[in-house]
Design a protein around this motif. Structure first.
Motif, PDB file in Angstrom:
ATOM      1  N   ASN A  69       0.901  -1.274  -0.014  1.00 47.71           N
ATOM      2  CA  ASN A  69      -0.218  -0.031   0.034  1.00 47.71           C
ATOM      3  C   ASN A  69       0.949   1.262   0.051  1.00 47.71           C
ATOM      4  O   ASN A  69       1.993   1.267   0.193  1.00 47.71           O
ATOM      5  N   SER A  70       0.198   2.196  -0.369  1.00 52.22           N
ATOM      6  CA  SER A  70       1.020   3.551  -0.263  1.00 52.22           C
ATOM      7  C   SER A  70       1.595   3.832   1.100  1.00 52.22           C
ATOM      8  O   SER A  70       0.635   3.885   1.976  1.00 52.22           O
ATOM      9  N   PRO A  71       2.847   4.096   1.311  1.00 52.27           N
ATOM     10  CA  PRO A  71       3.352   4.353   2.456  1.00 52.27           C
ATOM     11  C   PRO A  71       2.939   5.665   3.319  1.00 52.27           C
ATOM     12  O   PRO A  71       2.550   5.438   4.487  1.00 52.27           O
ATOM     13  N   LYS A  72       2.856   6.627   2.347  1.00 53.67           N
ATOM     14  CA  LYS A  72       2.119   7.784   2.997  1.00 53.67           C
ATOM     15  C   LYS A  72       0.476   7.323   3.865  1.00 53.67           C
ATOM     16  O   LYS A  72       0.522   7.986   4.933  1.00 53.67           O
ATOM     17  N   SER A  73      -0.157   6.554   3.116  1.00 56.68           N
ATOM     18  CA  SER A  73      -1.428   6.564   3.602  1.00 56.68           C
ATOM     19  C   SER A  73      -1.315   5.399   4.806  1.00 56.68           C
ATOM     20  O   SER A  73      -1.765   5.832   5.995  1.00 56.68           O
ATOM     21  N   ALA A  74      -0.289   4.493   4.684  1.00 53.62           N
ATOM     22  CA  ALA A  74      -0.124   3.384   5.780  1.00 53.62           C
ATOM     23  C   ALA A  74       0.577   3.940   7.105  1.00 53.62           C
ATOM     24  O   ALA A  74      -0.172   3.787   8.099  1.00 53.62           O
ATOM     25  N   PHE A  75       1.532   4.790   6.848  1.00 50.42           N
ATOM     26  CA  PHE A  75       2.122   5.371   7.931  1.00 50.42           C
ATOM     27  C   PHE A  75       1.326   6.512   8.728  1.00 50.42           C
ATOM     28  O   PHE A  75       1.311   7.070   9.818  1.00 50.42           O
ATOM     29  N   SER A  76       0.416   7.111   7.935  1.00 48.73           N
ATOM     30  CA  SER A  76      -0.705   8.087   8.424  1.00 48.73           C
ATOM     31  C   SER A  76      -1.478   7.520   9.281  1.00 48.73           C
ATOM     32  O   SER A  76      -1.828   8.039  10.497  1.00 48.73           O
ATOM     33  N   ARG A  77      -1.939   6.202   8.991  1.00 45.93           N
ATOM     34  CA  ARG A  77      -2.876   5.627   9.935  1.00 45.93           C
ATOM     35  C   ARG A  77      -1.985   4.949  11.230  1.00 45.93           C
ATOM     36  O   ARG A  77      -2.745   5.089  12.336  1.00 45.93           O
ATOM     37  N   ARG A  78      -0.695   4.852  10.925  1.00 47.51           N
ATOM     38  CA  ARG A  78      -0.009   4.281  12.227  1.00 47.51           C
ATOM     39  C   ARG A  78       0.306   5.236  12.976  1.00 47.51           C
ATOM     40  O   ARG A  78       0.272   5.250  14.186  1.00 47.51           O
ATOM     41  N   ARG A  79       0.488   6.703  12.421  1.00 42.40           N
ATOM     42  CA  ARG A  79       0.696   7.795  13.380  1.00 42.40           C
ATOM     43  C   ARG A  79      -0.620   8.098  14.201  1.00 42.40           C
ATOM     44  O   ARG A  79      -0.371   8.346  15.384  1.00 42.40           O
ATOM     45  N   ASP A  80      -1.600   8.020  13.557  1.00 44.27           N
ATOM     46  CA  ASP A  80      -2.638   7.982  14.354  1.00 44.27           C
ATOM     47  C   ASP A  80      -3.072   7.255  15.563  1.00 44.27           C
ATOM     48  O   ASP A  80      -3.597   7.578  16.577  1.00 44.27           O
ATOM     49  N   GLU A  81      -2.751   5.785  15.225  1.00 47.16           N
ATOM     50  CA  GLU A  81      -2.740   4.836  16.220  1.00 47.16           C
ATOM     51  C   GLU A  81      -1.824   5.224  17.426  1.00 47.16           C
ATOM     52  O   GLU A  81      -2.147   5.092  18.648  1.00 47.16           O
ATOM     53  N   LEU A  82      -0.630   5.890  16.991  1.00 51.76           N
ATOM     54  CA  LEU A  82       0.590   6.122  18.234  1.00 51.76           C
ATOM     55  C   LEU A  82       0.017   7.054  18.851  1.00 51.76           C
ATOM     56  O   LEU A  82      -0.064   7.193  20.252  1.00 51.76           O
ATOM     57  N   LEU A  83      -0.538   8.249  18.243  1.00 47.58           N
ATOM     58  CA  LEU A  83      -1.228   9.437  19.034  1.00 47.58           C
ATOM     59  C   LEU A  83      -2.309   8.969  19.843  1.00 47.58           C
ATOM     60  O   LEU A  83      -2.294   9.639  21.170  1.00 47.58           O
ATOM     61  N   GLN A  84      -3.172   8.096  19.469  1.00 46.85           N
ATOM     62  CA  GLN A  84      -4.061   7.443  20.292  1.00 46.85           C
ATOM     63  C   GLN A  84      -3.439   6.795  21.599  1.00 46.85           C
ATOM     64  O   GLN A  84      -3.921   7.162  22.716  1.00 46.85           O
ATOM     65  N   GLN A  85      -2.486   6.197  21.388  1.00 45.98           N
ATOM     66  CA  GLN A  85      -1.844   5.489  22.289  1.00 45.98           C
ATOM     67  C   GLN A  85      -1.338   6.519  23.120  1.00 45.98           C
ATOM     68  O   GLN A  85      -1.368   6.373  24.644  1.00 45.98           O
ATOM     69  N   GLU A  86      -0.554   7.330  22.765  1.00 45.26           N
ATOM     70  CA  GLU A  86       0.076   8.464  23.663  1.00 45.26           C
ATOM     71  C   GLU A  86      -1.112   8.970  24.799  1.00 45.26           C
ATOM     72  O   GLU A  86      -0.788   9.273  25.756  1.00 45.26           O
ATOM     73  N   GLN A  87      -2.332   9.357  23.845  1.00 44.33           N
ATOM     74  CA  GLN A  87      -3.365   9.972  24.811  1.00 44.33           C
ATOM     75  C   GLN A  87      -3.806   9.047  25.950  1.00 44.33           C
ATOM     76  O   GLN A  87      -4.043   9.473  27.270  1.00 44.33           O
ATOM     77  N   GLU A  88      -4.171   7.691  25.504  1.00 44.99           N
ATOM     78  CA  GLU A  88      -4.349   6.895  26.326  1.00 44.99           C
ATOM     79  C   GLU A  88      -3.428   6.397  27.700  1.00 44.99           C
ATOM     80  O   GLU A  88      -3.719   6.292  28.738  1.00 44.99           O
ATOM     81  N   LEU A  89      -1.980   6.558  27.131  1.00 46.26           N
ATOM     82  CA  LEU A  89      -1.143   6.444  28.364  1.00 46.26           C
ATOM     83  C   LEU A  89      -1.136   7.559  29.056  1.00 46.26           C
ATOM     84  O   LEU A  89      -0.826   7.444  30.552  1.00 46.26           O
ATOM     85  N   ALA A  90      -1.273   9.025  28.734  1.00 51.44           N
ATOM     86  CA  ALA A  90      -1.330  10.030  29.398  1.00 51.44           C
ATOM     87  C   ALA A  90      -2.217   9.962  30.435  1.00 51.44           C
ATOM     88  O   ALA A  90      -2.254  10.422  31.508  1.00 51.44           O
ATOM     89  N   THR A  91      -3.479   9.565  29.939  1.00 48.14           N
ATOM     90  CA  THR A  91      -4.687   9.633  30.971  1.00 48.14           C
ATOM     91  C   THR A  91      -4.490   8.324  32.023  1.00 48.14           C
ATOM     92  O   THR A  91      -4.570   8.625  33.341  1.00 48.14           O
ATOM     93  N   LEU A  92      -3.972   7.212  31.562  1.00 47.54           N
ATOM     94  CA  LEU A  92      -3.725   6.122  32.530  1.00 47.54           C
ATOM     95  C   LEU A  92      -2.826   6.484  33.549  1.00 47.54           C
ATOM     96  O   LEU A  92      -2.886   6.356  34.697  1.00 47.54           O
ATOM     97  N   SER A  93      -1.603   7.147  33.141  1.00 56.61           N
ATOM     98  CA  SER A  93      -0.460   7.738  34.085  1.00 56.61           C
ATOM     99  C   SER A  93      -1.150   8.709  35.241  1.00 56.61           C
ATOM    100  O   SER A  93      -0.890   8.551  36.060  1.00 56.61           O
ATOM    101  N   LYS A  94      -2.090   9.641  34.609  1.00 54.38           N
ATOM    102  CA  LYS A  94      -2.578  10.515  35.412  1.00 54.38           C
ATOM    103  C   LYS A  94      -3.469   9.775  36.366  1.00 54.38           C
ATOM    104  O   LYS A  94      -3.430  10.099  37.539  1.00 54.38           O
ATOM    105  N   LYS A  95      -4.198   8.702  36.043  1.00 52.43           N
ATOM    106  CA  LYS A  95      -4.873   8.186  36.989  1.00 52.43           C
ATOM    107  C   LYS A  95      -4.229   7.269  37.961  1.00 52.43           C
ATOM    108  O   LYS A  95      -4.612   7.283  39.191  1.00 52.43           O
TER     109      LYS A  95
END
Length: 255
Positions: A69-95
């Motif tokens: 697949n187009s790397p641009k499209s594939a890595f954009s999706r992966r970047r969104d997943e990592l950002l989501q994980q980062e937000q979840e980790l920040a929330t978990l860390s705070k709690k």
């Protein structure tokens, strides 16, 4: 590039497969197995994993073929997943931190002995910079400050006072010292906002900050320069030094 791909989760087998697909575009599973040296029975799991992550797609069932697949499209999706994980980790860390702070933490005491004059001075200034609420101290002979250049005597204390930290100091005037010079020193810091008083004798040089940090400077008498200091981080000891300071403060004379 392989190092970067590994950092985002590619295994060594996935790296081989992905680099091959990037080079060829589309290949049959049998050809991928042959070139990468991965048995077909194991290869299917890797192909499905790469497809699930969006790096490639199944283009044919018989024979099974995959295209990159187009790397641009594939890595954009992966970047969104990592950002989501980062937000979840920040929330978990705070709690979890909120839960951790509810525990009764054991007191940790730190004791350090300093014998180098420069290190003692650095520690002295460091404690002033650490101050957030209050600092009290004994200023005792022998004095080593430059009375002719008072603004440079303790810039760290002045910076802390500008933040709103309250400082109180008792200045000793023993025999053999210039009472005029000591009063000039005390008057200068009083003009900067420190509360000051004068005493004929003090037990030692001392600085206590925020009921947590204490620096004790020890010497052998008026004719012997300071040659050792104890830096102590201990709440109980700091509070005892504060009580001792208040005892001398009550009997000290106003400037």
């Amino acid at each position: 590039m392989d190092e970067l791909l590994s950092k985002i989760g590619f295994s060594q087998q996935e790296l081989k497969i992905y680099r091959l697909l990037l080079d060829k575009g589309e290949l049959a599973v049998s050809e991928i197995s042959r070139v990468c040296g991965i048995p077909t029975s194991k290869l299917y799991a890797f192909m499905e994993g790469l497809a699930d992550k969006g790096y490639c797609r199944l283009t044919s069932e018989k024979p099974k073929m995959y295209a990159v697949n187009s790397p641009k499209s594939a890595f954009s999706r992966r970047r969104d997943e990592l950002l989501q994980q980062e937000q979840e980790l920040a929330t978990l860390s705070k709690k979890l931190e909120e839960q951790f702070q509810k525990l009764e933490q054991p007191a940790v005491s730190v004791f350090r002995t300093l014998t180098d004059a420069d290190e003692i001075l650095k520690e002295y200034y460091r404690l002033f910079r650490l101050a957030e609420k209050i600092g009290v101290g004994f200023s005792k002979a022998p004095y080593s400050v430059d009375i002719s250049n008072l603004p440079e005597v303790n810039p760290s204390e002045e910076a802390s006072m500008e933040k709103g930290v309250v400082f109180k100091g008792i200045y000793e005037i023993p025999k053999g010292e210039s009472e005029e010079d000591v009063k000039r020193l005390a008057a200068y810091f009083k003009s900067q906002g420190e509360e000051v008083r004068m005493a004929k004798a003090l037990p030692f040089k001392m600085l206590m900050v925020d009921f947590q940090y204490v620096l004790l400077l020890i010497h052998g008498g008026n004719d012997v320069p300071v040659n050792m200091a104890l830096s102590i981080e201990d709440e109980a000891f700091a509070r005892s030094m504060f009580q001792l300071f208040n005892f001398y403060w009550e009997s000290a004379a106003e400037l």
